[in-house]
Design an enzyme around this catalytic site. Structure first.
Site, PDB file in Angstrom:
ATOM      1  CB  SER A   1      15.885  39.334  36.468  1.00 58.30           C
ATOM      2  OG  SER A   1      15.382  38.042  36.724  1.00 58.30           O
TER       3      SER A   1
ATOM      4  CG  ASP B   1      15.232  35.676  44.547  1.00 60.36           C
ATOM      5  OD1 ASP B   1      15.964  34.679  44.358  1.00 60.36           O
ATOM      6  OD2 ASP B   1      15.356  36.723  43.884  1.00 60.36           O
TER       7      ASP B   1
ATOM      8  CG  HIS C   1      16.945  36.926  40.673  1.00 57.18           C
ATOM      9  ND1 HIS C   1      15.922  37.466  41.421  1.00 57.18           N
ATOM     10  CD2 HIS C   1      16.669  37.237  39.379  1.00 57.18           C
ATOM     11  CE1 HIS C   1      15.072  38.096  40.614  1.00 57.18           C
ATOM     12  NE2 HIS C   1      15.502  37.957  39.379  1.00 57.18           N
TER      13      HIS C   1
END
Length: 242
Positions: A25, A211, A214
């Site tokens: 990601s 989070d 990321h």
């Protein structure tokens, strides 16, 4: 991702220098994606589009590249800013969540990457490097972390063989986040890989989003510049003297 260079091909069109952006990601880009899974639409100046920067879209056609670079490829999650455009702009001035075992030869992710890479050169151009950012998903399991180095070395060997490029430059990113249980073990594995034409850029210390997984938009921009510095320092020919 392709960067059209000033060198002319046999068809009198600019040739493409092709870079494979792969991993999970943080390579796809989550910069600027909020808690509601929406991208804020903010494009830093370092990530601005340029007519010489192209991307191979999901339909395997070259088109002008712009953020979010992977929106039609990583379709299961909201995409935002990643390191790709920052990397491309930095290189242009001088001259794309999964465990590593899911990138084994024969697995869909690996085969899709290789097929797209092969398709990218059919109209001309040369694959210049593979940029690899992955590993967070291997930090939760002892067995996954323990086998990371062997799996990554197999990936390097396989992709070079399947692309017919035995010395393909590979720039991997040492992860900046993940499960604290085995994150350092994975990072050590990434930094200990000792294969010719493989270098490592360390993302640790770059700012993370709320989070704690990321990278922020600003961090993605910085990472793209770090990747460009590594490519230019290790693999790019020296600039022509004026």
């Amino acid at each position: 991702m392709g960067i059209a260079s000033s060198n002319q091909s046999t068809e009198n069109r600019p040739s493409k220098q092709i870079f494979i952006l792969s991993g999970q990601s943080n390579m796809a880009g989550r910069g600027g994606v909020n808690g509601h899974h929406k991208w804020d639409g903010v494009v830093p100046p370092e990530c601005s589009p340029d007519s010489s920067i192209l991307r191979l879209n999901a339909q395997l056609h070259w088109e002008s590249a712009r953020e979010p670079l992977h929106a039609d490829i990583d379709t299961k999650k909201a995409c935002g800013v990643g390191p790709g455009m920052s990397f491309a702009n930095a290189v242009r001035k001088r001259v794309g969540g999964t465990a590593i075992k899911e990138w084994a030869r024969g697995q869909p992710l690996y085969e899709n990457m290789v097929n797209r890479a092969k398709e990218s050169v059919k109209s001309g151009g040369e694959i210049k490097a593979l940029l690899w950012y992955q590993g967070e998903s291997d930090t939760s399991s002892y067995n996954d972390a323990k086998s990371y180095k062997d799996n990554m070395e197999s990936l390097i060997q396989n992709v070079r063989q399947d692309l017919g490029s035995p010395s393909l430059p590979i720039i991997q990113v040492a992860i900046a986040s993940g499960d604290s249980k085995y994150m350092e073990r994975v990072r050590e594995a990434q930094k200990e890989i000792d294969i010719p034409n493989v270098v490592c850029v360390d993302a640790k210390g770059l700012p993370l989003k709320e989070d704690h997984l990321h990278l922020t938009t600003e961090a993605q921009v910085r990472l793209g510049q770090m990747l460009a510095d590594a490519y230019l320092a290790n693999f790019a020919p020296p600039p022509a003297s004026s």
